[in-house]
Design an enzyme around this catalytic site. Structure first.
Site, PDB file in Angstrom:
ATOM      1  N   GLU A 160      -0.310   5.095 -10.176  1.00 56.47           N
ATOM      2  CA  GLU A 160      -1.305   4.415 -11.005  1.00 56.47           C
ATOM      3  C   GLU A 160      -0.933   4.503 -12.481  1.00 56.47           C
ATOM      4  O   GLU A 160      -1.138   3.553 -13.247  1.00 56.47           O
ATOM      5  CB  GLU A 160      -2.680   5.029 -10.762  1.00 56.47           C
ATOM      6  CG  GLU A 160      -3.242   4.721  -9.385  1.00 56.47           C
ATOM      7  CD  GLU A 160      -4.566   5.409  -9.126  1.00 56.47           C
ATOM      8  OE1 GLU A 160      -5.604   4.716  -9.152  1.00 56.47           O
ATOM      9  OE2 GLU A 160      -4.565   6.632  -8.911  1.00 56.47           O
TER      10      GLU A 160
ATOM     11  N   GLU B 299      -3.689   7.765  -0.913  1.00 60.97           N
ATOM     12  CA  GLU B 299      -5.073   8.237  -0.956  1.00 60.97           C
ATOM     13  C   GLU B 299      -5.824   8.006   0.355  1.00 60.97           C
ATOM     14  O   GLU B 299      -6.657   8.824   0.753  1.00 60.97           O
ATOM     15  CB  GLU B 299      -5.824   7.572  -2.116  1.00 60.97           C
ATOM     16  CG  GLU B 299      -5.424   8.073  -3.493  1.00 60.97           C
ATOM     17  CD  GLU B 299      -4.229   7.327  -4.070  1.00 60.97           C
ATOM     18  OE1 GLU B 299      -3.894   7.547  -5.244  1.00 60.97           O
ATOM     19  OE2 GLU B 299      -3.626   6.500  -3.328  1.00 60.97           O
TER      20      GLU B 299
END
Length: 273
Positions: free
Chosen positions: A128, A148
């Protein structure tokens, strides 16, 4: 890419999780937790936000070059032990997500161009972080992914928004839903990486890219980033910024310098004026 080199002028800092090194107009921000694969903690987010603001305000900085210390990871993502703490409440989780979003949002909106140099693992929050940069290059053996979902979570630091904007919704959903690891070649094919470089020349090539970007016209770069950012959600707004910026740039010394250099078949020396 560990950014230590003999020709760099190191800038002393009081940071515990980061290092800043200056080489002319390039400011190298090194995530300095190699034993932990440069995982991201709340303390790192806080220090990184300060670094972004400080370097963006420095007119002598023409490019931020991000890298991870050591030879194993750019960043393996969020520090898992903090996330798994039994004392972390839902409210704590929301605030942690917002802190990461705001910090990476600062990077995304920063007027100074940002290059992410990925050497090794780039997972979860680390990916990210790289997604929020303007350009990304990596060594051929680097590994990427958003794992995730394998933890029952989702990317919480902007990944559900920036990754689709960068590589398209279908590719982004594939990466997030599967939680798989991807090679540098695959990520270049997806449009995530701008360059894949052999490891033995990576440090040199990353610096070359950063120096080339740093030598660009600061005002034009700033307005380009702003126009592109506005245009993600509203094309008309992006076009309006683009038009006004184009007109304003015609009345700058940088434009005159660019025209003169072009006519003389020379390299321009932009000053941001």
């Amino acid at each position: 890419m560990d950014a230590d080199s003999d020709d760099s002028d190191a800038t002393p800092t009081a940071f515990e999780t980061l290092r800043i090194e200056r080489t002319d107009a390039v400011a190298r921000v090194i995530f300095d937790r190699p034993a932990e694969l440069n995982t991201i903690t709340p303390a790192l987010l806080e220090e990184f936000a300060t670094v972004i603001d400080t370097l963006e305000a420095d007119n002598d900085v023409g490019c931020l070059l991000l890298s991870g210390a050591g030879d194993r990871a750019f960043s393996a993502g969020a520090e898992l032990t903090a996330l798994a703490d039994d004392e972390m409440t839902t409210t704590d989780g929301v605030e942690l997500a917002r802190t990461g979003q705001q910090t990476f949002g600062r990077l995304d909106a920063c007027d100074t161009p940002v290059v992410a140099a990925v050497d090794g693992v780039c997972l979860g929050g680390g990916m990210e972080l790289a997604t929020a940069a303007d350009l990304r290059l990596a060594t051929a053996d680097s590994t990427f992914g958003q794992p995730e979902h394998s933890l029952g979570l989702l990317p919480g630091w902007g990944g559900t928004q920036r990754l689709p904007n960068l590589i398209g919704e279908s590719r982004a959903k594939e990466i997030i839903f599967t939680g798989d690891h991807y090679t540098a070649a695959e990520m270049a094919d997806y449009g995530f990486l701008t360059r894949v470089v052999d490891g033995d020349e990576f440090s040199e090539r990353a610096m070359e890219v950063a120096e080339q970007v740093a030598a660009g016209p600061p005002l034009a770069q700033k307005y380009t980033k702003r126009a592109m950012g506005a245009g993600r959600d509203d094309t008309d707004a992006g076009l309006e910024i683009e038009a006004h910026a184009f007109g304003q740039l015609l009345d700058t010394e940088d434009f005159s310098e660019g025209v003169t250099a072009f006519q003389n078949d020379d390299d321009p020396a932009f000053t941001g004026e």
